[in-house]
Motif scaffolding. Structure first.
Motif, short mmCIF file in Angstrom:
data_model
loop_
_atom_site.label_atom_id
_atom_site.label_comp_id
_atom_site.label_asym_id
_atom_site.label_seq_id
_atom_site.Cartn_x
_atom_site.Cartn_y
_atom_site.Cartn_z
N ARG A 1 0.85 -1.19 0.00
CA ARG A 1 0.00 0.00 0.00
C ARG A 1 0.89 1.24 0.00
O ARG A 1 1.87 1.31 0.74
N MET A 2 0.52 2.21 -0.83
CA MET A 2 1.28 3.45 -0.91
C MET A 2 0.36 4.65 -0.82
O MET A 2 -0.78 4.62 -1.28
N THR A 3 0.88 5.71 -0.22
CA THR A 3 0.23 7.01 -0.25
C THR A 3 1.03 7.87 -1.22
O THR A 3 2.26 7.97 -1.11
N ILE A 4 0.33 8.46 -2.17
CA ILE A 4 1.02 9.23 -3.21
C ILE A 4 0.40 10.61 -3.37
O ILE A 4 -0.78 10.83 -3.05
N SER A 5 1.20 11.54 -3.86
CA SER A 5 0.74 12.87 -4.25
C SER A 5 1.02 13.06 -5.73
O SER A 5 2.01 12.54 -6.24
N TYR A 6 0.15 13.80 -6.40
CA TYR A 6 0.43 14.12 -7.79
C TYR A 6 -0.26 15.41 -8.22
O TYR A 6 -1.29 15.80 -7.68
N ASP A 7 0.39 16.07 -9.15
CA ASP A 7 -0.16 17.24 -9.82
C ASP A 7 -0.84 16.71 -11.09
O ASP A 7 -0.17 16.22 -11.99
N GLY A 8 -2.15 16.80 -11.14
CA GLY A 8 -2.88 16.20 -12.25
C GLY A 8 -3.02 17.09 -13.48
O GLY A 8 -3.73 16.72 -14.43
N VAL B 1 -4.38 6.92 -2.14
CA VAL B 1 -3.89 5.64 -1.64
C VAL B 1 -4.07 4.58 -2.72
O VAL B 1 -5.13 4.49 -3.35
N ILE B 2 -3.02 3.79 -2.94
CA ILE B 2 -3.06 2.72 -3.93
C ILE B 2 -2.54 1.43 -3.29
O ILE B 2 -1.91 1.46 -2.24
N ASN B 3 -2.83 0.31 -3.94
CA ASN B 3 -2.18 -0.94 -3.54
C ASN B 3 -1.98 -1.82 -4.77
O ASN B 3 -2.65 -1.65 -5.79
N PHE B 4 -1.03 -2.73 -4.68
CA PHE B 4 -0.74 -3.66 -5.78
C PHE B 4 -0.01 -4.86 -5.20
O PHE B 4 0.66 -4.77 -4.17
N GLU B 5 -0.13 -5.98 -5.88
CA GLU B 5 0.55 -7.20 -5.46
C GLU B 5 1.87 -7.34 -6.21
O GLU B 5 1.98 -6.98 -7.38
N THR B 6 2.86 -7.87 -5.51
CA THR B 6 4.18 -8.03 -6.11
C THR B 6 4.89 -9.23 -5.50
O THR B 6 4.66 -9.58 -4.34
N ALA B 7 5.75 -9.85 -6.29
CA ALA B 7 6.61 -10.92 -5.79
C ALA B 7 8.00 -10.40 -5.49
O ALA B 7 8.89 -11.16 -5.09
N SER B 8 8.20 -9.10 -5.68
CA SER B 8 9.53 -8.51 -5.48
C SER B 8 9.95 -8.58 -4.01
O SER B 8 9.14 -8.32 -3.11
N PRO B 9 11.23 -8.88 -3.74
CA PRO B 9 11.73 -8.93 -2.37
C PRO B 9 12.20 -7.57 -1.85
O PRO B 9 12.75 -7.48 -0.75
N ILE B 10 11.99 -6.50 -2.61
CA ILE B 10 12.46 -5.17 -2.19
C ILE B 10 11.88 -4.86 -0.80
O ILE B 10 10.67 -4.96 -0.58
N PRO B 11 12.74 -4.50 0.17
CA PRO B 11 12.24 -4.16 1.52
C PRO B 11 11.24 -3.01 1.43
O PRO B 11 11.42 -2.08 0.63
N VAL B 12 10.19 -3.06 2.25
CA VAL B 12 9.12 -2.08 2.15
C VAL B 12 9.62 -0.66 2.36
O VAL B 12 9.13 0.30 1.74
N THR C 1 10.81 -3.62 -11.11
CA THR C 1 10.71 -5.03 -10.70
C THR C 1 10.64 -6.00 -11.87
O THR C 1 10.83 -7.21 -11.67
N GLY C 2 10.33 -5.52 -13.07
CA GLY C 2 10.12 -6.42 -14.20
C GLY C 2 8.73 -7.02 -14.22
O GLY C 2 8.41 -7.84 -15.09
N GLU C 3 7.87 -6.63 -13.29
CA GLU C 3 6.52 -7.18 -13.17
C GLU C 3 5.49 -6.26 -13.83
O GLU C 3 5.63 -5.04 -13.84
N GLU C 4 4.42 -6.87 -14.35
CA GLU C 4 3.29 -6.12 -14.90
C GLU C 4 2.23 -5.99 -13.80
O GLU C 4 1.23 -6.70 -13.78
N ALA C 5 2.46 -5.09 -12.89
CA ALA C 5 1.54 -4.91 -11.76
C ALA C 5 0.32 -4.11 -12.19
O ALA C 5 0.39 -3.25 -13.06
N THR C 6 -0.81 -4.40 -11.55
CA THR C 6 -2.03 -3.62 -11.76
C THR C 6 -2.39 -2.91 -10.46
O THR C 6 -2.57 -3.56 -9.42
N ILE C 7 -2.45 -1.61 -10.53
CA ILE C 7 -2.70 -0.79 -9.34
C ILE C 7 -4.19 -0.66 -9.07
O ILE C 7 -5.00 -0.51 -9.99
N THR C 8 -4.54 -0.69 -7.80
CA THR C 8 -5.89 -0.35 -7.35
C THR C 8 -5.79 0.93 -6.55
O THR C 8 -4.93 1.05 -5.67
N ALA C 9 -6.65 1.90 -6.84
CA ALA C 9 -6.63 3.18 -6.13
C ALA C 9 -7.87 3.33 -5.26
O ALA C 9 -8.89 2.66 -5.48
N SER C 10 -7.80 4.22 -4.29
CA SER C 10 -8.96 4.47 -3.43
C SER C 10 -10.12 5.02 -4.23
O SER C 10 -11.28 4.87 -3.87
#
Length: 246
Positions: free
Chosen positions: A5-12, A61-72, A39-48
């Motif tokens: 899960r990530m919290t993001i900001s953007y200028d739209g 707020v978004i979330n996505f599934e990944t198999a990547s071992p990158i520390p959070v 990551t090399g993965e084709e992730a699909t993001i879900t947003a609030s």
């Protein structure tokens, strides 16, 4: 698999909204490409929730599934180095696999910014609607108070809304004023397509004297889009915060 899960900001300003669409150039497209590069993965993001073209976010707020071992704790830094300057990851955390950024959202807050200075602040032009007119602030505050609580908001929903029910609960509705600026905040359990922008357009009519505060109650009861004011421009709107039970 892990659920991030990530919290993001953007200028739209330069994007065709958050959600992926055929003509491309969306915030989701850019984020998913950055994840693919990382990551090399084709992730699909879900947003609030989706935001329209020109609408900004302070705390999407978004979330996505990944198999990547990158520390959070490394995700934000790693993605930010691969994102353009108008999209920033503020926080990343690992959540249970059943977490869903949209379905589990309990409260959302939107802010609509208005610039009331005579000539407009050049540094705020992308984020505030310029209204160089005297506005009846106290009447606007009395008007917005009618929106609090559980109501059928059909009058404040776009005719393109596909929702089966237009009943929503507004938990907080307020207007904050400072020199040359108005900020309209709405917090609710959910919002309809163009709902906040139509509320703002209606409040502007109240501020200009075209409607009274009592008219807002009548507009709610009408349950008819044509009873409300215009749809305010997109660039003044910002998804301010999304809250979850955790």
């Amino acid at each position: 698999m892990r659920n991030i899960r990530m919290t993001i900001s953007y200028d739209g300003s330069t994007y065709y909204g958050f959600q992926t669409q055929p003509k491309g150039n969306t915030v989701q497209d850019v984020l998913e490409e950055a994840i693919r590069v990382l990551t090399g993965e084709e992730a699909t993001i879900t947003a609030s929730g989706r935001t329209d073209a020109g609408v900004h976010a302070r705390g999407q707020v978004i979330n996505f599934e990944t198999a990547s071992p990158i520390p959070v704790e490394r995700w934000a830094l790693a993605l930010n180095s691969r994102l353009p300057d108008d999209i920033v990851v503020l926080q990343a955390e690992e959540v249970p696999l059943n977490f869903h950024a949209s379905y589990h959202a309990k409260r959302k807050t939107y802010r609509y910014g208005i610039d009331t200075t005579k000539f407009g602040d050049v540094f705020e032009r992308r984020y505030r609607l310029h209204v160089p007119l005297p506005l009846r602030l106290e009447e606007m505050r009395r008007a917005i108070a009618h929106l609090k609580g559980k109501h059928d908001f059909t009058s404040f929903a776009s005719t393109r809304s596909a929702k089966s029910s237009h009943v929503r609960t507004i938990l907080d509705a307020r207007i904050e004023a400072s020199e040359g600026k108005l900020d309209i905040f709405l917090t609710g359990d959910g919002f309809l397509y163009n709902m906040v922008r139509i509320v703002v357009g209606t409040l502007m009519w109240v501020g200009e004297g075209k409607l009274t505060a009592k008219d807002v109650k009548r507009i709610l009861e009408a349950k008819e889009r044509s009873a409300a004011g215009p749809t305010a421009m997109a660039h003044g709107l910002m998804l301010w915060e999304v809250q979850y039970d955790d």
